[in-house]
Design a protein around this motif. Sequence first.
Motif, PDB file in Angstrom:
ATOM      1  N   PHE A  82       0.811  -1.205  -0.081  1.00 55.98           N
ATOM      2  CA  PHE A  82       0.053   0.060   0.004  1.00 55.98           C
ATOM      3  C   PHE A  82       0.912   1.408  -0.030  1.00 55.98           C
ATOM      4  N   ARG A  83       1.358   1.680  -1.097  1.00 61.53           N
ATOM      5  CA  ARG A  83       2.079   2.620  -1.344  1.00 61.53           C
ATOM      6  C   ARG A  83       1.681   3.651  -2.415  1.00 61.53           C
ATOM      7  N   GLN A  84       2.539   4.920  -2.161  1.00 60.94           N
ATOM      8  CA  GLN A  84       2.361   6.043  -3.232  1.00 60.94           C
ATOM      9  C   GLN A  84       3.838   6.382  -3.841  1.00 60.94           C
ATOM     10  N   ASN A  85       3.655   6.866  -5.023  1.00 61.57           N
ATOM     11  CA  ASN A  85       5.186   7.010  -5.599  1.00 61.57           C
ATOM     12  C   ASN A  85       5.274   8.751  -5.475  1.00 61.57           C
ATOM     13  N   TYR A  86       6.495   9.039  -5.494  1.00 66.14           N
ATOM     14  CA  TYR A  86       6.976  10.398  -5.705  1.00 66.14           C
ATOM     15  C   TYR A  86       8.018  10.582  -6.393  1.00 66.14           C
ATOM     16  N   ARG A  87       8.026  11.642  -7.402  1.00 65.74           N
ATOM     17  CA  ARG A  87       9.281  11.847  -7.998  1.00 65.74           C
ATOM     18  C   ARG A  87       9.546  13.404  -8.196  1.00 65.74           C
ATOM     19  N   THR A  88      10.472  14.010  -7.793  1.00 70.31           N
ATOM     20  CA  THR A  88      10.868  15.663  -8.155  1.00 70.31           C
ATOM     21  C   THR A  88      11.226  15.443  -9.710  1.00 70.31           C
ATOM     22  N   ASP A  89      10.976  16.772 -10.325  1.00 70.55           N
ATOM     23  CA  ASP A  89      11.419  16.949 -11.585  1.00 70.55           C
ATOM     24  C   ASP A  89      12.818  17.890 -11.718  1.00 70.55           C
ATOM     25  N   GLY A  90      13.533  18.023 -10.525  1.00 64.59           N
ATOM     26  CA  GLY A  90      14.518  18.799 -10.524  1.00 64.59           C
ATOM     27  C   GLY A  90      14.568  20.121 -10.241  1.00 64.59           C
ATOM     28  N   SER A  91      13.242  20.556 -10.425  1.00 65.78           N
ATOM     29  CA  SER A  91      13.049  22.168 -10.433  1.00 65.78           C
ATOM     30  C   SER A  91      12.938  22.577  -8.839  1.00 65.78           C
ATOM     31  N   GLY A  92      12.860  23.864  -8.627  1.00 68.35           N
ATOM     32  CA  GLY A  92      12.623  24.578  -7.281  1.00 68.35           C
ATOM     33  C   GLY A  92      13.573  24.089  -6.087  1.00 68.35           C
ATOM     34  N   LYS A  93      12.636  23.587  -5.256  1.00 66.66           N
ATOM     35  CA  LYS A  93      13.500  23.103  -3.732  1.00 66.66           C
ATOM     36  C   LYS A  93      14.235  21.724  -4.249  1.00 66.66           C
ATOM     37  N   SER A  94      14.213  20.876  -5.272  1.00 67.39           N
ATOM     38  CA  SER A  94      14.888  19.869  -5.291  1.00 67.39           C
ATOM     39  C   SER A  94      16.283  20.106  -6.114  1.00 67.39           C
ATOM     40  N   ARG A  95      16.551  21.390  -6.233  1.00 69.70           N
ATOM     41  CA  ARG A  95      17.790  21.953  -6.556  1.00 69.70           C
ATOM     42  C   ARG A  95      18.602  21.222  -7.643  1.00 69.70           C
ATOM     43  N   VAL A 105      18.103  18.023  -8.481  1.00 70.12           N
ATOM     44  CA  VAL A 105      17.980  16.558  -8.364  1.00 70.12           C
ATOM     45  C   VAL A 105      16.754  16.063  -8.412  1.00 70.12           C
ATOM     46  N   VAL A 106      16.933  14.894  -9.411  1.00 71.73           N
ATOM     47  CA  VAL A 106      15.605  14.132  -9.598  1.00 71.73           C
ATOM     48  C   VAL A 106      15.544  12.851  -8.724  1.00 71.73           C
ATOM     49  N   VAL A 107      14.670  12.748  -7.979  1.00 72.01           N
ATOM     50  CA  VAL A 107      14.419  11.814  -6.795  1.00 72.01           C
ATOM     51  C   VAL A 107      13.299  10.960  -6.972  1.00 72.01           C
ATOM     52  N   GLU A 108      13.271   9.521  -7.039  1.00 66.69           N
ATOM     53  CA  GLU A 108      12.098   9.003  -6.910  1.00 66.69           C
ATOM     54  C   GLU A 108      12.005   8.168  -5.441  1.00 66.69           C
ATOM     55  N   MET A 109      10.908   8.074  -5.224  1.00 64.15           N
ATOM     56  CA  MET A 109      10.921   7.228  -3.661  1.00 64.15           C
ATOM     57  C   MET A 109       9.404   7.060  -3.437  1.00 64.15           C
ATOM     58  N   GLN A 110       9.255   5.851  -2.579  1.00 64.32           N
ATOM     59  CA  GLN A 110       7.817   5.503  -2.208  1.00 64.32           C
ATOM     60  C   GLN A 110       7.333   5.756  -0.893  1.00 64.32           C
ATOM     61  N   LEU A 111       6.321   6.108  -0.487  1.00 67.45           N
ATOM     62  CA  LEU A 111       5.756   6.493   0.825  1.00 67.45           C
ATOM     63  C   LEU A 111       4.563   5.360   1.111  1.00 67.45           C
ATOM     64  N   PRO A 112       4.313   5.301   2.394  1.00 72.70           N
ATOM     65  CA  PRO A 112       2.929   4.489   2.483  1.00 72.70           C
ATOM     66  C   PRO A 112       1.752   5.228   2.236  1.00 72.70           C
ATOM     67  N   ARG A 113       0.859   4.637   1.674  1.00 73.61           N
ATOM     68  CA  ARG A 113      -0.507   5.379   1.080  1.00 73.61           C
ATOM     69  C   ARG A 113      -1.202   5.919   2.111  1.00 73.61           C
ATOM     70  N   SER A 114      -1.075   5.776   3.292  1.00 73.86           N
ATOM     71  CA  SER A 114      -2.104   6.249   3.991  1.00 73.86           C
ATOM     72  C   SER A 114      -1.434   7.643   4.530  1.00 73.86           C
ATOM     73  N   TRP A 115      -0.243   8.174   4.144  1.00 72.67           N
ATOM     74  CA  TRP A 115       0.407   9.362   4.690  1.00 72.67           C
ATOM     75  C   TRP A 115       0.244  10.259   3.680  1.00 72.67           C
ATOM     76  N   LYS A 116      -0.481  11.619   3.946  1.00 75.33           N
ATOM     77  CA  LYS A 116      -0.866  12.540   3.153  1.00 75.33           C
ATOM     78  C   LYS A 116       0.464  13.563   2.775  1.00 75.33           C
ATOM     79  N   GLY A 117       0.660  13.708   1.580  1.00 76.87           N
ATOM     80  CA  GLY A 117       1.724  14.548   0.971  1.00 76.87           C
ATOM     81  C   GLY A 117       1.301  15.944   1.023  1.00 76.87           C
TER      82      GLY A 117
END
Length: 336
Positions: free
Chosen positions: A147-160, A162-174
């Motif tokens: 039960f996961r959600q995916n997140y990916r930065t596009d390198g812009s803004g605060k990600s400075r 850097v493109v990062v992909e990661m997974q978080l538990p589904r029940s946590w709100k981004g």
Amino acid sequence: MITLCFSFNAHSIELNGSNQSGISEVYGFVVGQQMTLDRIARRYPDLAREALLARLTFERTFGDIPSKIEPMLKKALGNDKYLKFQADFEHKLSGQVEREPLSRATAKTFLEEVRNRGEGDIYSPTLEFLLSIKFGEFPAEEFTKAFRQNYRTDGSGKSRGVVVEMQLPRSWKGMDGYRPHIVRKWKSEAGTGMELIMLQVRETEGVYITRADVAEMIQPKEIKSLVPDGGVLGDYGMVSMENLPGYFVDFSLLQERAGMVIYQKMRQYNFFYRDRMIAVHCSAGSLESEYESVELQFEKVKPLCAQVFNSVVLPDKYEGVEPGDWAEEEKAMPAI
């Protein structure tokens, strides 16, 4: 939907005033579902087996949700008030269920819907609250059961860059982070809990950090300087991420917010990619008077934090995409 009117003082899943409506909806959702399945079995006996299997499919995924919510109600209301509430609630909800039209086609459609619910096909935020209740004692299991959600930065803004992909538990709100170095943060229990996971990216002033630099950072005298002022150092050590050097550090901290003293326990994984420091930060917190609860929640969050950290991927390392004008040579370790 019938609204449950009560205030929580229990901490089974770190309940607070913000999640009262969500827990109410989940309770009515599950109890109403079971009443409808029972009605289908009575009205169409040849569908009784399908109704039982649909219920078991749902419970295999989420468990017996009412048995977890009802003790919270008893503690909040007291036994006598709870018994009256329960009788009134079931009477009203049963009346609603019985008044709904129930043709054979409608019954078959509902059975399929319940089976799909057992696969996680449930609207938000009901799904998130169901998962929070199911996995409240063992948050890492939500992640391991996919039960996961995916997140990916596009390198812009605060990600400075850097493109990062990661997974978080589904029940946590981004949600967005307020501070400049916080790319994104996630809050437990559909955004109503007291646990946080944050993704941070900081610059290292054009300096590449080596394993030798990290080994120096985590020397006893040096590691203390990486803990915020007023923080108390806990466990720490070296880690690797994508074959990149890094370290983890645990610490506790008291902070005053709006006249309240908040106690937090935190784990932060930091690793270094070119001239950037990327961090996965996890914390549990509550009022200082509830520090024992915070200690327990932190121990539950740590295994989940490790799983989230291990899910991090830097696609640029594999795709050959250069996210900026990076320096080519290694330099000395900066002060971070």
